[in-house]
Design a protein around this motif. Structure first.
Motif, PDB file in Angstrom:
ATOM      1  N   GLU A  11     -18.387 -39.416  -4.451  1.00 46.19           N
ATOM      2  CA  GLU A  11     -17.680 -38.159  -4.189  1.00 46.19           C
ATOM      3  C   GLU A  11     -18.177 -37.051  -5.121  1.00 46.19           C
ATOM      4  N   VAL A  12     -18.459 -37.405  -6.366  1.00 46.12           N
ATOM      5  CA  VAL A  12     -19.000 -36.434  -7.326  1.00 46.12           C
ATOM      6  C   VAL A  12     -20.345 -35.911  -6.829  1.00 46.12           C
ATOM      7  N   LEU A  13     -21.219 -36.827  -6.430  1.00 42.92           N
ATOM      8  CA  LEU A  13     -22.555 -36.451  -5.975  1.00 42.92           C
ATOM      9  C   LEU A  13     -22.490 -35.574  -4.727  1.00 42.92           C
ATOM     10  N   ALA A  14     -21.619 -35.927  -3.786  1.00 43.38           N
ATOM     11  CA  ALA A  14     -21.494 -35.152  -2.550  1.00 43.38           C
ATOM     12  C   ALA A  14     -20.967 -33.748  -2.842  1.00 43.38           C
ATOM     13  N   ALA A  15     -20.018 -33.643  -3.766  1.00 43.46           N
ATOM     14  CA  ALA A  15     -19.456 -32.335  -4.101  1.00 43.46           C
ATOM     15  C   ALA A  15     -20.506 -31.440  -4.754  1.00 43.46           C
ATOM     16  N   LEU A  16     -21.322 -32.011  -5.643  1.00 44.92           N
ATOM     17  CA  LEU A  16     -22.342 -31.200  -6.297  1.00 44.92           C
ATOM     18  C   LEU A  16     -23.458 -30.845  -5.323  1.00 44.92           C
ATOM     19  N   SER A  39     -32.288 -31.139 -13.909  1.00 46.29           N
ATOM     20  CA  SER A  39     -32.133 -32.023 -15.057  1.00 46.29           C
ATOM     21  C   SER A  39     -32.778 -33.374 -14.744  1.00 46.29           C
ATOM     22  N   GLY A  40     -33.047 -34.134 -15.784  1.00 49.09           N
ATOM     23  CA  GLY A  40     -33.643 -35.450 -15.606  1.00 49.09           C
ATOM     24  C   GLY A  40     -32.610 -36.556 -15.755  1.00 49.09           C
ATOM     25  N   GLY A  41     -33.060 -37.794 -15.615  1.00 50.70           N
ATOM     26  CA  GLY A  41     -32.166 -38.930 -15.803  1.00 50.70           C
ATOM     27  C   GLY A  41     -31.765 -39.596 -14.506  1.00 50.70           C
ATOM     28  N   SER A  42     -31.000 -40.681 -14.627  1.00 42.91           N
ATOM     29  CA  SER A  42     -30.650 -41.486 -13.460  1.00 42.91           C
ATOM     30  C   SER A  42     -29.588 -40.832 -12.583  1.00 42.91           C
ATOM     31  N   SER A  43     -28.645 -40.119 -13.188  1.00 43.18           N
ATOM     32  CA  SER A  43     -27.580 -39.483 -12.397  1.00 43.18           C
ATOM     33  C   SER A  43     -28.125 -38.419 -11.455  1.00 43.18           C
ATOM     34  N   PRO A  44     -28.942 -37.473 -11.936  1.00 41.47           N
ATOM     35  CA  PRO A  44     -29.485 -36.466 -11.014  1.00 41.47           C
ATOM     36  C   PRO A  44     -30.446 -37.043  -9.993  1.00 41.47           C
ATOM     37  N   LYS A  45     -31.100 -38.150 -10.298  1.00 43.56           N
ATOM     38  CA  LYS A  45     -31.978 -38.773  -9.304  1.00 43.56           C
ATOM     39  C   LYS A  45     -31.207 -39.079  -8.027  1.00 43.56           C
ATOM     40  N   LYS A  46     -29.990 -39.578  -8.181  1.00 48.13           N
ATOM     41  CA  LYS A  46     -29.157 -39.877  -7.007  1.00 48.13           C
ATOM     42  C   LYS A  46     -28.775 -38.593  -6.269  1.00 48.13           C
ATOM     43  N   TYR A  48     -30.646 -35.846  -6.166  1.00 48.90           N
ATOM     44  CA  TYR A  48     -31.847 -35.371  -5.485  1.00 48.90           C
ATOM     45  C   TYR A  48     -32.108 -36.182  -4.214  1.00 48.90           C
ATOM     46  N   GLU A  49     -31.893 -37.484  -4.291  1.00 52.32           N
ATOM     47  CA  GLU A  49     -32.071 -38.326  -3.100  1.00 52.32           C
ATOM     48  C   GLU A  49     -31.079 -37.947  -2.007  1.00 52.32           C
ATOM     49  N   LEU A  50     -29.881 -37.577  -2.408  1.00 52.28           N
ATOM     50  CA  LEU A  50     -28.868 -37.140  -1.441  1.00 52.28           C
ATOM     51  C   LEU A  50     -29.257 -35.805  -0.812  1.00 52.28           C
ATOM     52  N   LEU A  51     -29.708 -34.873  -1.635  1.00 56.37           N
ATOM     53  CA  LEU A  51     -30.142 -33.568  -1.122  1.00 56.37           C
ATOM     54  C   LEU A  51     -31.305 -33.719  -0.138  1.00 56.37           C
ATOM     55  N   ALA A  52     -32.201 -34.660  -0.423  1.00 59.44           N
ATOM     56  CA  ALA A  52     -33.402 -34.842   0.403  1.00 59.44           C
ATOM     57  C   ALA A  52     -33.125 -35.626   1.677  1.00 59.44           C
ATOM     58  N   SER A  53     -31.903 -36.129   1.822  1.00 56.94           N
ATOM     59  CA  SER A  53     -31.566 -36.901   3.028  1.00 56.94           C
ATOM     60  C   SER A  53     -30.422 -36.231   3.787  1.00 56.94           C
ATOM     61  N   SER A  54     -29.211 -36.430   3.326  1.00 57.44           N
ATOM     62  CA  SER A  54     -28.044 -35.924   4.056  1.00 57.44           C
ATOM     63  C   SER A  54     -27.955 -34.407   4.109  1.00 57.44           C
ATOM     64  N   TYR A  55     -28.589 -33.705   3.144  1.00 52.93           N
ATOM     65  CA  TYR A  55     -28.449 -32.254   3.053  1.00 52.93           C
ATOM     66  C   TYR A  55     -29.744 -31.507   3.369  1.00 52.93           C
ATOM     67  N   LYS A  56     -30.739 -32.208   3.872  1.00 50.31           N
ATOM     68  CA  LYS A  56     -32.064 -31.585   4.022  1.00 50.31           C
ATOM     69  C   LYS A  56     -32.086 -30.453   5.038  1.00 50.31           C
ATOM     70  N   LEU A  90     -37.209 -35.904  -4.562  1.00 49.25           N
ATOM     71  CA  LEU A  90     -36.859 -34.633  -3.926  1.00 49.25           C
ATOM     72  C   LEU A  90     -38.050 -33.912  -3.308  1.00 49.25           C
ATOM     73  N   PHE A  91     -39.087 -33.668  -4.102  1.00 50.46           N
ATOM     74  CA  PHE A  91     -40.190 -32.822  -3.630  1.00 50.46           C
ATOM     75  C   PHE A  91     -40.970 -33.477  -2.487  1.00 50.46           C
TER      76      PHE A  91
END
Length: 240
Positions: A11-16, A39-46, A48-56, A90-91
């Motif tokens: 839910e956090v990831l979807a909201a952001l 930002s870097g790290g494991s949390s933003p990776k998830k 970015y993957e969400l942005l590149a799929s469900s939000y593309k 993402l890219f």
């Protein structure tokens, strides 16, 4: 400041992700482009993957320009590179043009890399105010954000810029946007979830100011908006 607290990590990831797309579309409508520092790290990776799929399909990605809030002093091919992580998550999935991506040139020595990156940012904003539309931030267990680590000289910067930071305990360099530059942004969003972050969240948001100990307390946008995206575990030690 606005706190957004959710039950689960998803839910956090979807909201952001929704916030990211909304701010991006508003910026594109207003000025024809959207600038974001990742930002870097494991949390933003998830994220970015969400942005590149469900939000593309929710955004004209050709008008998005990507920078980095900080970078490790490693080759861009290193598994520790924030750039490589964003490239894979993402890219590449979104076929982002190289012209829209501004990585830190880690082939230079750290001081030169920081100076070059600051010059690239100034050129992008064409000598106007260095104000990103959105800066994404995480929070370390030691209350650092970007590469603003406890008891490092960069914490005392007064003018917007990019600096190299030497971490004595790890014997490594990082390159980071400093707090004055982050605070010029129109929007700042912290992504923090998990019980392990609860103490740091409490220190930054509710303890007395101590920027040496809790560097993320430095982040207070001048005219922009700051939002925290947390799950209940990360927010569990907040009293307010």
């Amino acid at each position: 400041m606005k706190l957004n607290i959710f039950n689960t990590e998803n839910e956090v990831l979807a909201a952001l992700a929704t916030h990211f797309v909304q701010v991006a579309n508003e910026s594109i409508t207003k000025q024809g482009r959207f600038s974001v520092a990742l930002s870097g790290g494991s949390s933003p990776k998830k994220l970015y993957e969400l942005l590149a799929s469900s939000y593309k399909t929710g955004l004209d990605w050709s008008k998005v320009y990507f920078f980095f809030g900080d970078e490790r002093n490693v080759p861009q091919t290193s598994p520790d590179s924030n750039y490589l992580m964003a490239k894979k998550a993402l890219f590449d999935p979104l076929n982002i043009s190289a012209e829209n991506i501004y990585p830190v040139d880690t082939s230079l020595d750290p001081a030169d890399a920081a100076q070059r990156y600051e010059a690239e940012i100034e050129e992008f904003f064409d000598n106007e105010e260095l104000s990103f539309d959105l800066i994404l931030l995480g929070l370390g267990d030691n209350s650092h954000t970007a590469s603003l680590f406890p008891y490092t000289p960069v914490l005392h910067d007064r003018t917007p810029g990019v600096k190299e930071v030497f971490l004595q305990d790890q014997q490594v360099y990082r390159i980071t946007l400093n707090a004055p530059l982050i605070n010029e942004a129109q929007h700042v969003a912290f992504l923090v979830y998990g019980e392990a972050k609860a103490v740091a969240v409490h220190h930054v948001l509710e303890d007395d100011e101590d920027i040496e100990e809790y560097p993320a307390q430095l982040i207070e946008p001048i005219v922009g908006e700051i939002q925290w995206f947390l799950d209940h575990d990360a927010a569990s030690m907040l009293k307010q």
